[in-house]
Design an enzyme around this catalytic site. Structure first.
Site, PDB file in Angstrom:
ATOM      1  CG  ASP A  66      -7.654  -5.740   1.891  1.00  0.00           C
ATOM      2  OD1 ASP A  66      -8.697  -5.238   2.334  1.00  0.00           O
ATOM      3  OD2 ASP A  66      -7.481  -6.015   0.681  1.00  0.00           O
TER       4      ASP A  66
ATOM      5  CE1 TYR B 238      -2.990  -3.175   1.267  1.00  0.00           C
ATOM      6  CE2 TYR B 238      -4.438  -1.360   0.686  1.00  0.00           C
ATOM      7  CZ  TYR B 238      -4.236  -2.700   0.927  1.00  0.00           C
ATOM      8  OH  TYR B 238      -5.301  -3.563   0.831  1.00  0.00           O
TER       9      TYR B 238
ATOM     10  CG  ASP C  78      -0.182 -20.947   3.513  1.00  0.00           C
ATOM     11  OD1 ASP C  78       0.270 -20.567   4.611  1.00  0.00           O
ATOM     12  OD2 ASP C  78       0.480 -21.667   2.729  1.00  0.00           O
TER      13      ASP C  78
ATOM     14  CE  LYS D 290       3.415 -18.385   1.580  1.00  0.00           C
ATOM     15  NZ  LYS D 290       2.726 -19.666   1.847  1.00  0.00           N
TER      16      LYS D 290
ATOM     17  CG  ASP E 123     -13.329  -8.388   2.679  1.00  0.00           C
ATOM     18  OD1 ASP E 123     -13.075  -7.391   3.385  1.00  0.00           O
ATOM     19  OD2 ASP E 123     -13.858  -8.297   1.550  1.00  0.00           O
TER      20      ASP E 123
HETATM   21  C1  IPM Z   1     -10.383  -1.937   3.160  1.00  0.00           C
HETATM   22  C2  IPM Z   1     -10.547  -1.717   1.686  1.00  0.00           C
HETATM   23  C3  IPM Z   1      -9.401  -0.845   1.200  1.00  0.00           C
HETATM   24  C4  IPM Z   1      -8.092  -1.571   1.455  1.00  0.00           C
HETATM   25  C5  IPM Z   1      -9.527  -0.405  -0.268  1.00  0.00           C
HETATM   26  C6  IPM Z   1     -10.834   0.254  -0.555  1.00  0.00           C
HETATM   27  C7  IPM Z   1      -8.381   0.481  -0.652  1.00  0.00           C
HETATM   28  O1  IPM Z   1     -10.611  -2.928   0.996  1.00  0.00           O
HETATM   29  O2  IPM Z   1     -10.402  -0.947   3.914  1.00  0.00           O
HETATM   30  O3  IPM Z   1     -10.244  -3.089   3.575  1.00  0.00           O
HETATM   31  O4  IPM Z   1      -7.644  -2.354   0.614  1.00  0.00           O
HETATM   32  O5  IPM Z   1      -7.512  -1.327   2.501  1.00  0.00           O
HETATM   33 MN    MN Z   2     -10.591  -4.665   2.286  1.00  0.00          MN
END
Ligand code: IPM
Ligand code: MN
Length: 361
Positions: free
Chosen positions: A255, A142, A231, A198, A259
């Site tokens: 990230d 990032y 993993d 990793k 999710d």
């Molecule tokens: C998050 C989002 C962001 C990230 C994107 C929108 C840049 O997916 O906050 O998790 O990758 O950090």
């Molecule tokens: Mn994200």
């Protein structure tokens, strides 16, 4: 931050794109109910930042706005992402820029299954899913733009490097141990920090993580530790989520894993997050994105945004307000009145969910 002694806290609000404005409206509704209850004054200042502004003016995050944001107590953020804007422009120009410019080195993402919420994992309940992912938030892929040579030719080479500094690594790991220690104290349990990396392939960058992890761990003898490759960690999220307490990981892995974590707690509709630098102006945003396909229809679940407001109050030292919000959410979830968190399947509109929770504060 010595916010407690102030009469009024000042919150910059960036509703952003898509479902951002409608979920933020519900978050503010619940936040003001909770603040009123504890006599905390709330001043909100709205900022028009996002895809629409970019399309209108070509601006993402003007310097002057950034300077104003830096004067606030906190920033409450909805979502950005617009179907007419190419991927990366708003993400890098607004969200990642805020994280880097404000040096918000912790991305704090609780993964907690509340009672009354259906878990996608067979045989798992609230007693199995209650941990926190601390994602490093200012480095890794990032923080580097990357470069491309001989673009659009058959010789094209794309370089997308990752960056890790010792100081950046140390501060997130130290935060994780401090956080785990405090969390363990509150819960009357022994804390544990799991480093997810990793290091078997990214031997340089994640080798640094391993070394620093050992150094810092030695200073917290009362906190248990483990290391997992990413993993394996992904598999363990699904098979044995109860093994986790506090996870510390790099930006990109965090990230992806968060999710997955959101899915474990019922979906993106309920997963909150904070981009934090302790003691500084920080940005609080739901994990979900702008979901333009369902925007403006009252279909989006506002709970992630509402729990995000609770994280913001905790950060400001107003734990009573934060707990009141979280308890109201827990009460609404336990009531069984919200059928699902998938957009459009809640059985209630975005506004009705907000009203229900605000009524329970
Ligand atoms: C998050 C989002 C962001 C990230 C994107 C929108 C840049 O997916 O906050 O998790 O990758 O950090
Ligand atoms: Mn994200």
């Amino acid at each position: 931050m010595m916010i407690q002694s102030k009469k009024t806290i000042r919150i910059a609000v960036i509703p952003g794109d898509g479902i951002g404005p409608e979920v933020v409206a519900e978050g503010l509704k619940v936040l003001s109910a909770a603040s009123n209850k504890f006599g905390v004054g709330l001043e909100t200042i709205m900022y028009d930042i996002g895809g629409e502004r970019y399309l209108r003016t070509g601006e993402t995050l003007p310097r002057s706005v950034l300077a104003e944001l830096q004067m606030m107590d906190a920033i409450y953020f909805g979502a950005i992402g617009h179907p007419q804007v190419p991927p990366g422009v708003l993400e890098r120009g607004i969200l990642i820029r805020l994280r880097l410019e404000l040096d918000l080195y912790v991305n704090l993402r609780p993964v907690k299954l509340y009672s009354g919420v259906e878990c996608p994992l067979k045989g798992k309940g609230p007693e199995h899913i209650d941990f926190v992912v601390l994602r490093e938030n200012t480095e890794d892929v990032y923080a580097v733009d990357g470069s491309v040579f001989a673009q659009h030719t058959s010789r094209e080479v794309a370089l997308q490097p990752a960056l890790y500094t010792r100081s950046g690594t140390e501060r997130i790991i130290r935060f994780a141990f401090t956080y785990a220690k405090e969390r363990a104290r509150k819960r009357g349990k022994i804390g544990k920090v799991t480093l997810v990396d990793k290091a078997n392939v990214l031997t340089v960058g994640h080798g640094l993580y391993r070394r620093v992890f050992e150094e810092v761990a030695a200073q917290f003898p009362d906190v248990a530790t483990e290391t997992l490759y990413v993993d394996v960690a992904a598999m363990e999220f699904v098979l044995h989520p109860e093994r986790f307490d506090v996870i510390v990981t790099t930006n990109l892995f965090g990230d992806i894993l968060t999710d997955l974590g959101a899915a474990l707690m019922g979906g993106l509709g309920v997963a909150p997050s904070g981009n934090v630098h302790p003691g500084r102006v920080s940005v609080f945003e739901p994990v979900h994105g702008s979901a333009p396909d369902i925007a403006g229809k009252g279909l989006a679940c506002p709970i992630a945004a509402i729990l995000t407001a609770a994280l913001m109050m905790d950060h400001l030292g107003l734990a009573d307000v934060g707990s009141a919000i979280e308890n109201a959410v827990a009460g609404a979830l336990a009531s069984g009145k919200i059928r699902s968190f998938q957009a459009g399947q809640m059985g209630l509109s975005t506004q009705q969910v907000g009203d229900l929770i605000a009524g329970l504060v």
